[in-house]
Design an enzyme around this catalytic site. Structure first.
Site, short mmCIF file in Angstrom:
data_model
loop_
_atom_site.label_atom_id
_atom_site.label_comp_id
_atom_site.label_asym_id
_atom_site.label_seq_id
_atom_site.Cartn_x
_atom_site.Cartn_y
_atom_site.Cartn_z
N PRO A 47 39.68 27.82 34.46
CA PRO A 47 39.89 28.63 35.66
C PRO A 47 39.25 30.01 35.52
O PRO A 47 39.26 30.61 34.45
CB PRO A 47 41.42 28.77 35.71
CG PRO A 47 41.85 28.70 34.28
CD PRO A 47 40.89 27.73 33.62
N ARG B 139 38.35 32.38 38.91
CA ARG B 139 38.79 33.15 40.07
C ARG B 139 40.32 33.18 40.24
O ARG B 139 40.89 34.21 40.57
CB ARG B 139 38.15 32.53 41.32
CG ARG B 139 38.33 33.33 42.57
CD ARG B 139 37.83 32.55 43.80
NE ARG B 139 36.62 31.84 43.61
CZ ARG B 139 35.41 32.27 44.01
NH1 ARG B 139 35.30 33.41 44.65
NH2 ARG B 139 34.34 31.53 43.80
N CYS C 171 19.65 50.71 50.73
CA CYS C 171 18.68 50.62 51.82
C CYS C 171 18.36 49.19 52.19
O CYS C 171 17.24 48.71 51.96
CB CYS C 171 17.43 51.39 51.44
SG CYS C 171 17.84 53.10 51.14
N ARG D 294 29.39 39.90 46.79
CA ARG D 294 29.86 38.70 47.48
C ARG D 294 29.69 38.72 49.00
O ARG D 294 29.23 37.73 49.57
CB ARG D 294 31.31 38.39 47.10
CG ARG D 294 31.53 38.26 45.60
CD ARG D 294 32.90 37.68 45.24
NE ARG D 294 32.98 36.28 45.59
CZ ARG D 294 33.58 35.81 46.64
NH1 ARG D 294 34.22 36.61 47.45
NH2 ARG D 294 33.56 34.52 46.89
N1 LLP Z 1 33.39 26.34 34.83
C1 LLP Z 1 32.09 26.32 35.15
C2 LLP Z 1 31.20 25.42 34.42
C3 LLP Z 1 31.62 27.15 36.18
O1 LLP Z 1 30.33 27.12 36.49
C4 LLP Z 1 32.50 28.00 36.86
C5 LLP Z 1 32.03 28.90 37.92
C6 LLP Z 1 33.86 28.01 36.48
C7 LLP Z 1 34.26 27.15 35.47
C8 LLP Z 1 34.87 28.89 37.11
O2 LLP Z 1 35.03 28.63 38.45
P1 LLP Z 1 36.19 29.36 39.27
O3 LLP Z 1 37.52 28.89 38.71
O4 LLP Z 1 36.03 30.81 39.14
O5 LLP Z 1 36.00 28.90 40.67
N2 LLP Z 1 29.79 34.00 42.22
C9 LLP Z 1 30.51 33.03 43.01
C10 LLP Z 1 31.21 31.99 42.16
C11 LLP Z 1 30.31 31.29 41.18
C12 LLP Z 1 31.02 30.29 40.34
C13 LLP Z 1 30.18 29.85 39.21
N3 LLP Z 1 30.82 28.93 38.31
C14 LLP Z 1 31.46 33.77 43.93
O6 LLP Z 1 31.49 35.00 43.90
O7 LLP Z 1 32.15 33.16 44.71
#
Ligand code: LLP
Length: 430
Positions: free
Chosen positions: A274, A276, A348, A318
């Protein structure tokens, strides 16, 4: 759930008024609540209590050392995607035995470093990477613990940039080819097949894509076990969404139930990545309004307000990158009424905004605003675009707050930069 609340007319993080942090540290500044981080970790961890599991916090969401240490102190590991992340994770006290290494482009030095440190496993994303890991481990006389990241071809129903588990995405090995690669890996002397991995995307607000992916992984795991492979780790990635606006994502308990159900009867340890869900709502970006301006509405009726903040797309990418929604909350009282406004930064580009056509209080220059739910993919995606030093980061615990990363200085901006020798010392033509 989070610990950002209005008390006595002022927005606080736990026991600290955000105004005090802005006055002491300046703006823009990221503020994280230690209580929220811990609470989220414990809820997530508790949801999987009935089954052996390791929580490998996906540190790309927020790589601040104090954030990583918060989870490491609670028994967590880390999901990394680079040698830089490995170094930071170790420096923050994460045990290498709880580090999993994902990502499509691991370099040789990064593989060597991870092998030297003895990480839990590599999540391998292609046959060529598998061959490289085998060769590197051979040279180092080691056996690399490996799982293949399988692409289950499931639509996570999220933003296309953060969908990863579809056939068309660059991630993972297609589930139909996986058996062949597993058989190859199982024959290599310097590879130890230990698990299966998958991650289908981020900010998922429905449970069904997780259920579909887990079901497909289960079928694969059963086949691998029948072929005599000792699968002891199943990594289901991350991706559980959070509430930014009105989304109602599944509770970690519901998520855990669905995952655990898919793997009943196996004696495996679940690996969870996890990001986010642990940090997103534990952080805000605090910004001060520099100027306001009002123009006739382009729609012909009424007025359009611009609130020009000192935070910009370089601080929080974002909204510009994905059109993401982040609530904007006044830190203290404002005038009465409502206006429709864009909250923009000094960069800008017209794409530089934190909120667009948002109904907000009639803010005035000098007001402090909190950009909510900025703990995940906020600071970690920030840049120096427009030669803007990156923001400071602060962590709050109870009535205390501490700077956990200093604001960059203008000197930091040019660190490592050199004037080309053929330009230096030349006289300027008048
Ligand atoms: N594991 C892997 C292999 C991943 O690529 C990611 C996120 C996670 C775990 C964690 O995912 P989460 O639990 O955070 O959803 N910059 C984007 C999100 C990119 C996610 C990339 N990979 C945003 O701001 O929404």
């Amino acid at each position: 759930m989070h610990h950002f609340e209005v008390k006595r007319g002022e927005l606080h993080c736990e026991g600290v008024p955000l105004r005090r942090i802005a006055e002491a540290v300046g703006t823009p500044v990221y503020v994280y609540s230690h209580a929220t981080l811990s609470h989220h970790y414990k809820v997530f961890d508790g949801a999987f209590a009935g089954i052996p599991h390791v929580i490998c916090y996906s540190m790309k969401a927020n790589s601040n050392g104090s954030v990583i240490r918060t989870f490491a102190n609670l028994g967590g590991g880390v999901d990394i995607v680079s040698g830089g992340e490995l170094a930071r994770a170790l420096a923050a006290g994460a045990p290498s035995s709880k580090i999993v290494y994902s990502g499509v482009g691991k370099k040789i030095w990064e593989i060597e470093d991870a092998l030297r440190r003895g990480i839990l496993m590599f999540n391998v994303e292609s046959r060529e990477e598998l061959e490289t890991i085998d060769a590197v481990a051979g040279r180092m006389r080691k056996r690399a613990p490996v799982s293949l990241r399988v692409n289950p071809d499931v639509d996570p129903k999220t933003h296309p940039y953060i969908s990863t588990g579809l056939k068309k995405n660059k991630f993972g090995i297609h589930i139909d080819q996986a058996i062949r690669d597993y058989e190859w890996a199982a024959r290599r002397r310097h590879i130890e097949v230990v698990g299966v991995d998958c991650h289908i995307g981020s900010q998922l607000t429905e449970i069904s894509p997780f259920v579909d992916a887990a079901g497909r992984i289960r079928v694969l795991v059963d086949r691998l076990i029948r072929k005599g492979m000792a699968i002891r780790l199943i990594d289901v990635g991350g991706g559980l969404g959070i509430t930014y606006n009105e989304e109602i994502p599944p509770h970690p308990r519901q998520y855990a139930e669905a995952i655990v159900r898919a793997f009943t009867g196996l004696s495996v340890t679940l690996v969870l990545e996890p990001g986010r869900v642990l940090v997103g709502n534990a952080g805000v970006l605090l910004t001060r309004l520099l100027y306001t301006k009002v123009v006739p509405s382009p729609k012909g009726k009424g007025k359009k307000h611009f609130f020009i903040a000192d935070a910009a797309m370089n601080d929080l990418a974002r909204p510009s990158l994905y059109g993401s929604y982040h609530a904007i909350v006044p830190v203290a009282g404002t005038g009465r009424g409502r206006v429709t406004a864009d909250v923009v930064g000094p960069i800008c580009e017209s794409g530089d905004f934190l909120a667009k056509d948002r109904v907000l209080p009639p803010f005035a220059s000098g007001d402090l605003l909190a950009v909510m739910s900025a703990g995940a993919y906020g600071f970690s995606m920030s840049s120096n675009y427009n030669s803007r030093p990156r923001a400071a980061e602060v962590m709050v615990s109870g009535s205390r707050f501490e700077v956990v990363r200093e604001r960059e200085s203008v000197r930091d901006l040019v660190r490592g930069e050199r004037t080309a020798s053929f330009l230096a010392g030349r006289k300027r033509k008048s």
